[in-house]
Enzyme design. Structure first.
Site, PDB file in Angstrom:
ATOM      1  N   ASP A  97      34.897  36.289  37.724  1.00  0.00           N
ATOM      2  CA  ASP A  97      36.005  37.228  37.921  1.00  0.00           C
ATOM      3  C   ASP A  97      35.668  38.665  37.547  1.00  0.00           C
ATOM      4  O   ASP A  97      36.577  39.461  37.266  1.00  0.00           O
ATOM      5  CB  ASP A  97      37.224  36.770  37.116  1.00  0.00           C
ATOM      6  CG  ASP A  97      38.039  35.707  37.841  1.00  0.00           C
ATOM      7  OD1 ASP A  97      38.588  36.019  38.903  1.00  0.00           O
ATOM      8  OD2 ASP A  97      38.121  34.573  37.351  1.00  0.00           O
ATOM      9  N   HIS A 134      42.846  24.683  41.140  1.00  0.00           N
ATOM     10  CA  HIS A 134      44.204  25.224  40.979  1.00  0.00           C
ATOM     11  C   HIS A 134      45.285  24.475  41.766  1.00  0.00           C
ATOM     12  O   HIS A 134      46.458  24.826  41.642  1.00  0.00           O
ATOM     13  CB  HIS A 134      44.290  26.708  41.358  1.00  0.00           C
ATOM     14  CG  HIS A 134      43.755  27.642  40.327  1.00  0.00           C
ATOM     15  ND1 HIS A 134      44.457  27.972  39.196  1.00  0.00           N
ATOM     16  CD2 HIS A 134      42.591  28.323  40.253  1.00  0.00           C
ATOM     17  CE1 HIS A 134      43.746  28.823  38.466  1.00  0.00           C
ATOM     18  NE2 HIS A 134      42.593  29.044  39.085  1.00  0.00           N
ATOM     19  N   HIS A 176      32.238  30.664  40.507  1.00  0.00           N
ATOM     20  CA  HIS A 176      33.393  31.525  40.263  1.00  0.00           C
ATOM     21  C   HIS A 176      33.142  32.491  39.113  1.00  0.00           C
ATOM     22  O   HIS A 176      32.919  32.074  37.984  1.00  0.00           O
ATOM     23  CB  HIS A 176      34.620  30.668  39.943  1.00  0.00           C
ATOM     24  CG  HIS A 176      35.916  31.387  40.056  1.00  0.00           C
ATOM     25  ND1 HIS A 176      36.643  31.426  41.229  1.00  0.00           N
ATOM     26  CD2 HIS A 176      36.626  32.109  39.158  1.00  0.00           C
ATOM     27  CE1 HIS A 176      37.749  32.125  41.034  1.00  0.00           C
ATOM     28  NE2 HIS A 176      37.760  32.554  39.780  1.00  0.00           N
ATOM     29  N   ASP A 190      33.500  30.518  35.465  1.00  0.00           N
ATOM     30  CA  ASP A 190      34.747  31.290  35.311  1.00  0.00           C
ATOM     31  C   ASP A 190      34.581  32.450  34.342  1.00  0.00           C
ATOM     32  O   ASP A 190      35.541  32.872  33.691  1.00  0.00           O
ATOM     33  CB  ASP A 190      35.903  30.381  34.859  1.00  0.00           C
ATOM     34  CG  ASP A 190      37.263  30.883  35.322  1.00  0.00           C
ATOM     35  OD1 ASP A 190      37.321  31.927  36.008  1.00  0.00           O
ATOM     36  OD2 ASP A 190      38.278  30.245  34.993  1.00  0.00           O
TER      37      ASP A 190
END
Length: 426
Positions: free
Chosen positions: A62, A240, A60, A341
């Site tokens: 972003d 999540h 992941h 992240d």
């Protein structure tokens, strides 16, 4: 009293002995320091070697959301081929990806929860588009990938295999047809929720602050979403989601699941992390939990080293990795991965400040002396590749059995849909 020859000999021997002791006292720490330095250098060299042989697959990143926020997705306004560490707040650029020996990256196509019931689909298409354009803009560095074999191929060419993960089930707007079209565009995982419920699944905040709209996991339409993802060959991402949602999905899923960016609840008791009871189920499911680096999910009770959630250390990240590895009497080695992240969080551990730092993390694990080459390579990417191939195998079996697309719909009768003037209905 006068000194005779024997006295002078004794003094000389004593002086020599003192000199030897002083030299040894100085030399031993210098030798130990040099040994530690040589050991650290050897560990890093070994880390780089392993990363050249097995792709580091991060679950992941972003960066696409930062491209949206900072540049409105105008790639001409930012040069990702330059080291941007001194001129921007970005954690990611091509030079730092190369230094970090990143072999494959799931780029997050993310839209905020407030787009739900409005224009989430528009936004998610924009984010998919910018990821694909980024690959076209820098073809010497990025190779668009949609399969496990694509990852291996890109890594063999020295490129970053670039995959798309949609972050948040709200982005399909409760339409299975949209889910199918996202897969056609190259999306290979979807996070079932972000930090908001969908009409068909509960998010992680329900575990700490339940709402009247809690489903207790997923409903019938949510089950159809999971089954359709299995049919398509799309990885089911449980980062999540609430614990009830995790368990409800694991009860029905036919392929291994992933957590693209979550850590261990027993080490840091944030509900964004995965409890041991679920980690044990992931061992049974043969999925993968890719450890998140966000300090808030790393440094919190019961094993926090400070009261400041904006602080954390690399050693704490290693605690999370090793806790997951130790689940089910060590079987957790088959389910642990990395999902940093980067560019999605505001604070990162000391020593893991950007994507260039992965070799330091791997070297630190090697230095512990308890990680074999096989263990390291599972963590780097072999676990994720196995999960990906198992998911593709489920897809292929369903295709061979001529399993048709699921066509369930969901009534638009919750409070956000009543009199929703953002929609037209047939």
């Amino acid at each position: 009293m006068g000194l005779n020859r024997k006295h002078y000999i004794a003094i000389g021997l004593a002086t020599t002995l003192v000199a030897v002791v002083v030299v040894v006292a100085i030399a031993v720490p210098v030798s130990n320091s040099r040994s530690r330095k040589d050991g650290s250098s050897a560990s890093r060299d070994l880390a780089v070697q392993y990363m050249s042989e097995t792709p580091l697959i991060d679950g992941h990143n972003d960066l696409p959301w930062q491209l949206k926020k900072l540049y409105n997705n105008r790639l001409k306004d930012v040069d990702l081929s330059a080291d941007l560490s001194g001129s921007t707040t970005l954690h990611t650029d091509i030079p730092r990806l190369e230094t970090g020996k990143v072999g494959a990256q799931f780029w997050a196509a993310y839209t905020p929860c407030d787009s739900q019931y409005k224009d989430a689909i528009n936004h998610i298409l924009d984010q998919i588009d910018v990821i694909k354009r980024m690959c076209d803009w820098y073809p010497e560095s990025f190779q668009f990938a949609t399969s496990a074999d694509d990852i291996v191929d890109a890594h063999s060419k020295g490129k970053v295999a670039s995959l798309i993960g949609v972050e948040g089930g709200h982005n399909i707007d409760s339409h299975l047809g949209v889910l199918r079209m996202l897969y056609e565009l190259g999306v290979r995982y979807m996070t079932v929720t972000h930090s908001c419920n969908t009409p068909w699944a509960d998010n992680w905040l329900e575990d700490s602050d339940p709402t009247p709209f809690q489903l207790g996991g997923i409903n019938d339409f949510g089950e159809a979403v999971i089954r359709e993802m299995n049919r398509l060959g799309m990885l089911v991402d449980l980062s999540h989601v609430s614990v009830e949602t995790m368990n409800a999905v694991l009860d029905i899923v036919e392929a291994p699941v992933i957590y693209s960016h979550s850590s261990a609840f027993s080490v840091c008791g944030s509900y964004r992390n995965v409890p041991d009871s679920v980690l044990e189920r992931i061992v049974e499911n043969q999925g993968v939990v890719m450890v998140n680096f966000y300090t808030v999910y790393i440094n919190c009770p019961p094993m926090n080293v400070s009261a400041d959630p904006s602080e954390a250390t690399m050693e704490q990240v290693i605690q999370h990795i090793e806790h997951i590895r130790g689940i089910s009497n060590g079987k957790g080695i088959d389910i642990v991965g990395i999902g940093g992240d980067y560019d999605g969080v505001g604070t990162l551990p000391t020593g893991l400040e950007d994507v260039s730092k992965y070799p330091d993390l791997i070297a630190a694990l090697i230095e512990k002396g308890t990680w074999t080459e096989e263990d390291i390579k599972k963590l780097l990417g072999e676990n994720l590749l196995r999960v990906f191939r198992a998911t593709e195998k489920v897809r292929d079996a369903k295709m061979a059995a001529d399993v048709k697309p699921y066509d369930q719909t969901i009534p638009k009768d919750n409070e956000w849909e009543t009199n929703n003037t953002c929609r037209t209905y047939v």
